[in-house]
Design a protein around this motif. Structure first.
Motif, PDB file in Angstrom:
ATOM      1  N   VAL A   8      -3.171  -5.159   5.774  1.00  0.00           N
ATOM      2  CA  VAL A   8      -2.085  -4.287   5.318  1.00  0.00           C
ATOM      3  C   VAL A   8      -2.609  -2.914   4.901  1.00  0.00           C
ATOM      4  O   VAL A   8      -2.033  -1.879   5.244  1.00  0.00           O
ATOM      5  N   GLY A   9      -3.710  -2.900   4.179  1.00  0.00           N
ATOM      6  CA  GLY A   9      -4.238  -1.637   3.660  1.00  0.00           C
ATOM      7  C   GLY A   9      -4.756  -0.688   4.709  1.00  0.00           C
ATOM      8  O   GLY A   9      -4.963   0.505   4.428  1.00  0.00           O
ATOM      9  N   GLN A  10      -4.982  -1.191   5.942  1.00  0.00           N
ATOM     10  CA  GLN A  10      -5.472  -0.329   7.019  1.00  0.00           C
ATOM     11  C   GLN A  10      -4.341   0.133   7.949  1.00  0.00           C
ATOM     12  O   GLN A  10      -4.582   0.869   8.896  1.00  0.00           O
ATOM     13  N   LEU A  11      -3.101  -0.297   7.682  1.00  0.00           N
ATOM     14  CA  LEU A  11      -1.972   0.077   8.537  1.00  0.00           C
ATOM     15  C   LEU A  11      -1.153   1.204   7.917  1.00  0.00           C
ATOM     16  O   LEU A  11       0.053   1.304   8.125  1.00  0.00           O
ATOM     17  N   VAL A  12      -1.822   2.033   7.153  1.00  0.00           N
ATOM     18  CA  VAL A  12      -1.183   3.203   6.551  1.00  0.00           C
ATOM     19  C   VAL A  12      -2.010   4.447   6.848  1.00  0.00           C
ATOM     20  O   VAL A  12      -3.204   4.372   7.141  1.00  0.00           O
ATOM     21  N   SER A  13      -1.331   5.574   6.771  1.00  0.00           N
ATOM     22  CA  SER A  13      -1.994   6.872   6.795  1.00  0.00           C
ATOM     23  C   SER A  13      -1.779   7.477   5.407  1.00  0.00           C
ATOM     24  O   SER A  13      -1.595   6.750   4.431  1.00  0.00           O
ATOM     25  N   TYR A  14      -1.776   8.765   5.297  1.00  0.00           N
ATOM     26  CA  TYR A  14      -1.498   9.396   4.004  1.00  0.00           C
ATOM     27  C   TYR A  14      -0.903  10.769   4.221  1.00  0.00           C
ATOM     28  O   TYR A  14      -0.966  11.355   5.307  1.00  0.00           O
ATOM     29  N   LYS A  15      -0.269  11.257   3.178  1.00  0.00           N
ATOM     30  CA  LYS A  15       0.202  12.632   3.184  1.00  0.00           C
ATOM     31  C   LYS A  15      -0.080  13.232   1.810  1.00  0.00           C
ATOM     32  O   LYS A  15      -0.309  12.511   0.830  1.00  0.00           O
ATOM     33  N   TYR A  16      -0.088  14.558   1.755  1.00  0.00           N
ATOM     34  CA  TYR A  16      -0.308  15.253   0.487  1.00  0.00           C
ATOM     35  C   TYR A  16       1.036  15.671  -0.089  1.00  0.00           C
ATOM     36  O   TYR A  16       1.866  16.270   0.596  1.00  0.00           O
ATOM     37  N   PRO A  40       0.801  -1.227   0.000  1.00  0.00           N
ATOM     38  CA  PRO A  40       0.000   0.000   0.000  1.00  0.00           C
ATOM     39  C   PRO A  40       0.833   1.276   0.000  1.00  0.00           C
ATOM     40  O   PRO A  40       0.322   2.359  -0.326  1.00  0.00           O
ATOM     41  N   VAL A  41       2.106   1.175   0.388  1.00  0.00           N
ATOM     42  CA  VAL A  41       2.938   2.370   0.552  1.00  0.00           C
ATOM     43  C   VAL A  41       3.204   3.005  -0.812  1.00  0.00           C
ATOM     44  O   VAL A  41       3.636   2.349  -1.753  1.00  0.00           O
ATOM     45  N   GLY A  42       2.938   4.286  -0.897  1.00  0.00           N
ATOM     46  CA  GLY A  42       3.150   5.027  -2.139  1.00  0.00           C
ATOM     47  C   GLY A  42       1.954   5.032  -3.066  1.00  0.00           C
ATOM     48  O   GLY A  42       1.971   5.721  -4.106  1.00  0.00           O
ATOM     49  N   GLU A  43       0.906   4.301  -2.717  1.00  0.00           N
ATOM     50  CA  GLU A  43      -0.289   4.288  -3.577  1.00  0.00           C
ATOM     51  C   GLU A  43      -0.915   5.682  -3.609  1.00  0.00           C
ATOM     52  O   GLU A  43      -1.082   6.334  -2.574  1.00  0.00           O
ATOM     53  N   ILE A  44      -1.255   6.141  -4.799  1.00  0.00           N
ATOM     54  CA  ILE A  44      -1.896   7.451  -4.952  1.00  0.00           C
ATOM     55  C   ILE A  44      -3.395   7.265  -4.735  1.00  0.00           C
ATOM     56  O   ILE A  44      -4.078   6.606  -5.529  1.00  0.00           O
ATOM     57  N   LEU A  45      -3.894   7.844  -3.655  1.00  0.00           N
ATOM     58  CA  LEU A  45      -5.292   7.666  -3.280  1.00  0.00           C
ATOM     59  C   LEU A  45      -6.201   8.663  -4.000  1.00  0.00           C
ATOM     60  O   LEU A  45      -7.346   8.337  -4.328  1.00  0.00           O
ATOM     61  N   GLU A  46      -5.694   9.864  -4.211  1.00  0.00           N
ATOM     62  CA  GLU A  46      -6.419  10.901  -4.946  1.00  0.00           C
ATOM     63  C   GLU A  46      -5.395  11.748  -5.687  1.00  0.00           C
ATOM     64  O   GLU A  46      -4.239  11.872  -5.254  1.00  0.00           O
ATOM     65  N   GLU A  47      -5.824  12.367  -6.789  1.00  0.00           N
ATOM     66  CA  GLU A  47      -4.913  13.210  -7.558  1.00  0.00           C
ATOM     67  C   GLU A  47      -5.733  14.260  -8.302  1.00  0.00           C
ATOM     68  O   GLU A  47      -6.759  13.957  -8.889  1.00  0.00           O
ATOM     69  N   ARG A  48      -5.263  15.515  -8.241  1.00  0.00           N
ATOM     70  CA  ARG A  48      -5.990  16.568  -8.942  1.00  0.00           C
ATOM     71  C   ARG A  48      -5.087  17.766  -9.192  1.00  0.00           C
ATOM     72  O   ARG A  48      -4.061  17.946  -8.526  1.00  0.00           O
TER      73      ARG A  48
END
Length: 417
Positions: free
Chosen positions: A400-408, A94-102
């Motif tokens: 695995v997918g729930q053990l991440v946060s995110y940053k912009y 999951p690390v580095g996955e782009i969750l949103e992009e604009r």
């Protein structure tokens, strides 16, 4: 005077250093490390069983049979632990996955990108398989972990951790991405709850008492994994044979786990027909039945249920029974007493099923299926670090997918505000 670091603070420093390297580790290196761990667990089965026997020897006559089952390892269970590690290794990183992009009108390009949580502290009780499950999940998601198991499983946990760290020493990862607290006293648990400089999140996994203690006392952010006061509502339109199979499985296949059924609510229209058949089926496993007055009128050999029991997690071969007059009464009872873990309706009436599934506010709600499927492996996650019953960050089985946060990540070409 210079502050002398405690053992836990020293572990925290090592975990932070390991986490900084792990967050940028290549997926192939994490996968290779997990494969080494899985092989090592199988290759050292006899060592793990010998350590587990020390824990079992101390537990006999002290812990209940269901808790001893929870503590017991076999060659088959160790193989399953290794299989779970392999399953995690194959999960998408999951690390580095782009969750949103604009793109913004001012030309800024924004990406919301998944990042590791950091250092995870995990406090758990007498289930040795949690040690390898948690370590594997944390590594795959780029997190270091500090594990603190209960004293009942200390020798098992220590053997498993030493084997995993030895495997990590042959990998590209820092062995300190997995550490075990050797002190199983309350003091070590209390110190972990305040280790804000080193722990990014604390996850309790165990009984209601442990979870409540961590939630009430921790200064480190907590992901609350839930005790499971799980219900099965047998509706008036239920297929009786299906309901018997579901109740039997959910209660008896492994009563010491959080997704086991603890209460059965039965519609009054089928109670006289269903309850004797259910009691006969459950007698195969010597399940003790505790009922309300209406259930006792049908099953006079059952034990009267106290008012406190409706909110209790038995974790044993005990089942609470209540006769209800309607689906609305069943939903209201669950709303009052559920721990919001897993609740089920058995019915052939789709309208009733839809009403239940929408109205019951639990992490997992079932129609015509056992609550025992609330499990990371069963839901295709490989393994889980716990079943979250809260609503912030993650809910349900945490893979695995729930053990991440995110940053912009924001990219510009000289924009100023």
């Amino acid at each position: 005077m210079e502050h002398c670091l405690t053992t836990l603070e020293t572990m925290g420093q090592r975990a932070k250093q390991a986490e900084r390297a792990l967050r940028t580790a290549h997926e192939k290196d994490k996968t290779a490390a997990l494969e080494l761990i899985a092989d090592a667990l199988v290759n050292h089965t006899e060592d793990i069983l010998a350590a587990n026997e020390k824990d079992l020897e101390a537990a006999r006559g002290v812990l209940s049979p269901s808790m001893i089952d929870r503590l017991t390892l076999t060659a088959e269970r160790i193989a399953s632990m290794a299989d779970a590690v392999i399953a995690v290794s194959k999960w998408k990183d999951p690390v580095g996955e782009i969750l949103e992009e604009r793109d913004l009108p001012n030309g800024l390009h924004i990406q919301k990108t998944a990042v590791p949580l950091g250092v995870c502290g995990i406090i758990f009780e007498a289930r040795p398989n949690v040690t390898s499950d948690c370590a594997a999940l944390c590594i795959k998601a780029g997190n270091a972990c500090i594990l603190r198991g209960g004293k009942e499983a200390f020798h098992s946990n220590q053997a498993i951790t030493e084997i995993m760290r030895s495997a990590l020493s042959a990998s590209a990862l820092d062995i300190n991405c997995v550490q075990l607290v050797s002190d199983t006293s309350r003091q070590s648990a209390s110190e972990m709850m305040t280790l804000t400089e080193y722990l990014d999140v604390l996850i309790p996994r165990g009984g209601a008492g442990l979870i409540r203690s961590v939630v009430d006392n921790a200064k480190v952010p907590v992901i609350e994994t839930g005790a499971g006061n799980c219900h099965i509502y047998v509706d008036k339109a239920a297929d009786t044979n299906m309901a018997l199979d579901i109740v039997f499985n959910a209660k008896t296949s492994r009563p010491s786990v959080c997704n086991a059924a603890e209460k059965v609510l039965v519609h009054k229209d089928i109670a006289e027909r269903f309850l004797p058949a259910m009691a006969e089926r459950l007698s195969e496993k010597n399940v003790a039945l505790h009922g309300d007055s209406a259930a006792l009128a049908i099953l006079p050999s059952a034990t009267p249920a106290s008012s406190e029991e409706w909110g209790q997690e038995y974790l044993d071969f005990i089942l609470g029974i209540k006769v209800v007059g309607s689906i609305e009464e069943a939903i209201a009872h669950i709303e009052q007493y559920s721990t919001h873990h897993s609740d089920c309706i058995v019915t052939g009436d789709q309208e009733a099923a839809d009403k239940f599934l929408i109205s019951v506010d639990s992490a997992a709600v079932y129609h015509n299926a056992s609550t025992r499927f609330t499990d990371g492996g069963e839901m295709g996650l490989g393994a889980e670090i716990g079943i979250s019953t809260q609503k912030l960050h993650a809910r349900g089985p945490m893979g695995v997918g729930q053990l991440v946060s995110y940053k912009y990540i924001i990219t510009g070409n000289g924009q100023i505000r």
